[in-house]
Scaffold this motif. Structure first.
Motif, short mmCIF file in Angstrom:
data_model
loop_
_atom_site.label_atom_id
_atom_site.label_comp_id
_atom_site.label_asym_id
_atom_site.label_seq_id
_atom_site.Cartn_x
_atom_site.Cartn_y
_atom_site.Cartn_z
N ILE A 491 61.40 132.59 39.76
CA ILE A 491 61.94 131.32 39.29
C ILE A 491 61.74 131.24 37.77
CG2 ILE A 491 61.86 128.82 39.53
CD1 ILE A 491 62.73 130.33 42.06
N THR A 492 62.84 131.17 37.06
CA THR A 492 62.82 131.04 35.60
C THR A 492 63.31 129.63 35.24
OG1 THR A 492 65.08 131.88 35.42
CG2 THR A 492 63.29 133.50 35.34
N PRO A 493 63.12 129.20 33.98
CA PRO A 493 63.57 127.86 33.60
C PRO A 493 65.06 127.63 33.84
CG PRO A 493 62.06 128.71 31.97
CD PRO A 493 62.32 129.84 32.92
N SER A 494 65.86 128.72 33.77
CA SER A 494 67.31 128.56 33.97
C SER A 494 67.74 128.88 35.40
CB SER A 494 68.06 129.46 32.99
OG SER A 494 67.70 130.82 33.19
N HIS A 495 66.79 129.16 36.28
CA HIS A 495 67.12 129.51 37.66
C HIS A 495 67.73 128.30 38.38
CE1 HIS A 495 66.70 131.00 41.78
NE2 HIS A 495 66.45 132.21 41.28
N CYS A 498 65.12 126.09 40.08
CA CYS A 498 63.99 125.57 39.31
C CYS A 498 64.01 124.03 39.33
CB CYS A 498 64.03 126.07 37.87
SG CYS A 498 62.55 125.66 36.92
N SER A 534 58.83 125.85 40.33
CA SER A 534 58.69 125.78 38.88
C SER A 534 58.70 127.18 38.30
CB SER A 534 57.41 125.04 38.50
OG SER A 534 56.27 125.69 39.06
N ALA A 535 58.89 127.30 37.00
CA ALA A 535 58.96 128.60 36.33
C ALA A 535 57.69 129.40 36.59
CB ALA A 535 59.18 128.40 34.83
N GLY A 536 57.86 130.66 36.91
CA GLY A 536 56.74 131.55 37.20
C GLY A 536 56.49 131.76 38.67
#
Length: 562
Positions: A491-495, A498, A534-536
């Motif tokens: 999961i990345t910020p632009s996924h 997310c 969330s991211a990560g």
């Protein structure tokens, strides 16, 4: 936008991959060195390594290249040419040499190596164990067999709530195919759906490791059997040793009873010395009669010959392969073991998989120079060197009491003969057959009524197709002509997922969450559905391959589709 995929090398495996990708709606082009009858469209004919052929197939704009030829050297040559023309292209590389594949995966970005043998072997094992597996899933450092539960009127799960099956950690719910609706698994669980006749449920089952324990009686029986084999196969060595002892005793007796009147111990010591060439104390032969001197000369010559022959036999027995054969034959299990015929790439993977699961295995291999013999013997697995098409070899492996026979040589005719011999010796033992030609594999199973006949090309093509469509693929399978994949997505910020709850994302994208890794911990079950991504975070999920493009959609598109 659908990914542009090129499949290079349209043999049995490559062409199956091409057809599966077409079936899933991917934009795919094939490259082969000769025309394929009945399929002229979407195939570029030419030298697979040539830049002109790759450019004609659209290598500069392609997202993924699948190297499906059986020649590792050819695949490597195409890989280098493709990376020169398109440094950013993602490559799925079929390699027999798995150690080289691991090196390439760590050296080259966007390079995924896959082995036909490693992918096909677990399916053979699952079939031998009695599981009608349709795929496999690699989770928690284990390979889980994937099978389909077809709910019928007499099925024990009929009428049971899906939510009751969700919390079992030894079982993974992979996908749900209801008979009268198109509801996804997560929605069905939340709404309290019950399984009814006609529903199909794709299940992953946690593999169990069997601990083999032998009683004292079994150990003593093994020792007795080993001594029996030792006696039968070392007769020449025993005969030479016995002849040597008899000659020493005769020589010592003559020296004791002769005119020399030698002490028996001195006579024995002198006899051993002259026969072995080590020398011994002089017992006064210089004053002995000529006939006694002549007897001593003959004893020395004959003794030297016997010692030489005995040493050669002992050297061949201990340092050669005969002792290994005796030891292997003595360690063949009595019952409930697996007999694997053929120690090629697929065979060694099958043996390793069964051994890791704690099952007893016997290997029959005719090639004394097989490259995997040392590997198998290092695992203390008995190997019978012989022709598995002969009933004698199967009897030596105690086939009549075996759990299953796996005929997995690289020759279809040999596999067929092995399987038929096995059926004639014991019709109740499971027989699993490898058949190279996928078109005739199902025919062989139907005509000869084997328990399972598999074509490696047919088994592994979905895995290559799933990897080509994207993601870190953990498993795959085919159900009702639909390819599904298990994968891990970061999961990345632009996924597109997310900031969304797992439950909401699963319903919108029609995927099944397996578990999630966040802050060095794993989250399962009902708790997983309530987590906000969330991211990560790393989310492990299964979904239809045709919907994988949703993983790279922009968030607004996902929101509208919800």
């Amino acid at each position: 936008m659908k990914p542009h995929i090129i499949v290079c090398g349209l043999g049995a495996t490559g062409y199956k991959i091409l057809c599966l990708l077409r079936q899933q709606g991917a934009l795919v082009v094939g490259i082969h060195n000769r025309p394929i009858a009945g399929d002229p469209e979407g195939i570029v004919v030419g030298d697979l390594r040539a830049a002109t052929t790759l450019i004609q197939a659209g290598i500069r704009d392609a997202q993924t290249l699948v190297l499906a030829d059986s020649d590792d050297g050819l695949n490597l040559a195409i890989l280098m040419q493709a990376r020169v023309l398109n440094p950013r292209i993602r490559i799925i590389n079929r390699l027999f040499n798995t150690s080289l594949g691991d090196r390439l995966d760590t050296t080259l970005p966007d390079h995924i190596s896959m082995s036909v043998a490693a992918l096909a072997a677990p399916i053979f094992v699952f079939a031998a164990l009695g599981n009608a597996a349709i795929g496999q899933l690699h989770l928690f450092n284990q390979t889980w067999p994937i099978h389909e539960e077809h709910i019928k009127d007499d099925h024990p799960w009929r009428g049971r709530k899906l939510s009751d099956l969700w919390d079992d950690r030894d079982r993974m719910l992979i996908y749900y195919l209801p008979i009268d609706s198109k509801v996804d698994l997560v929605s069905a669980m939340l709404r309290g759906y019950r399984l009814q006749s006609g529903d199909r449920l794709i299940i992953g089952t946690k593999p169990s490791v069997r601990v083999a324990r032998r009683s004292l009686k079994q150990r003593l029986a093994k020792l007795a059997l080993w001594l029996k084999y030792l006696r039968e196969h070392s007769r020449a060595l025993l005969a030479g040793t016995l002849l040597l002892l008899v000659m020493i005793l005769i020589s010592a007796g003559i020296y004791t009873s002769s005119v020399l009147h030698t002490n028996p111990i001195d006579a024995l010591y002198f006899s051993v010395g002259i026969i072995t060439g080590a020398g011994g104390n002089d017992i006064g032969l210089e004053t002995a009669p000529d006939d006694l001197k002549l007897f001593t000369v003959i004893t020395m010559l004959v003794g030297a010959a016997i010692i030489g022959i005995s040493y050669a036999l002992l050297n061949d027995f201990v340092l050669g392969t005969r002792f290994d054969h005796i030891w292997d034959a003595a360690r063949v299990p009595y019952r409930n073991h697996f007999v694997v015929c053929g120690l090629g790439g697929v065979g060694v993977q099958i043996v390793s998989h069964l051994h890791r699961c704690g099952h007893e295995v016997v290997v029959i291999e005719h090639d004394q120079n097989c490259r995997f013999l040392a590997t198998i013997r290092a695992m203390k697995i008995p190997v019978i060197q012989g022709d598995a098409t002969l009933p004698a070899a199967l009897k030596a492996a105690n086939f009549a009491q075996a759990h299953a026979l796996l005929a997995v040589t690289s020759n279809d005719t040999v596999n067929l003969e092995i399987a038929l011999n096995g059926k004639s010796l014991n019709p109740t033992t499971s027989v699993i057959v490898r058949y190279q030609d996928p078109e005739f594999a199902w025919m062989a199973q139907r005509v000869f009524e084997f328990d399972a006949v598999f074509s490696p090309a047919e088994l592994v093509a979905p895995a290559f197709a799933a990897a080509a469509l994207g993601g870190r693929i953990l498993g795959n399978g085919m159900t009702a002509d639909s390819l599904w994949v298990a994968l891990a997505t970061m999961i990345t910020p632009s996924h597109p997922f997310c900031g969304r709850r797992v439950q909401e994302a699963a319903i919108a994208a029609d995927f099944v969450p397996l578990y999630m890794e966040t802050h060095s911990q794993a989250i399962h079950g009902w708790e997983l559905l309530e987590v906000c991504l969330s991211a990560g975070d790393v989310l492990y999920l299964t979904m239809p391959a045709s919907r994988l493009e949703q993983l790279w959609r922009i968030p607004s598109a996902m929101t509208r589709s919800a």
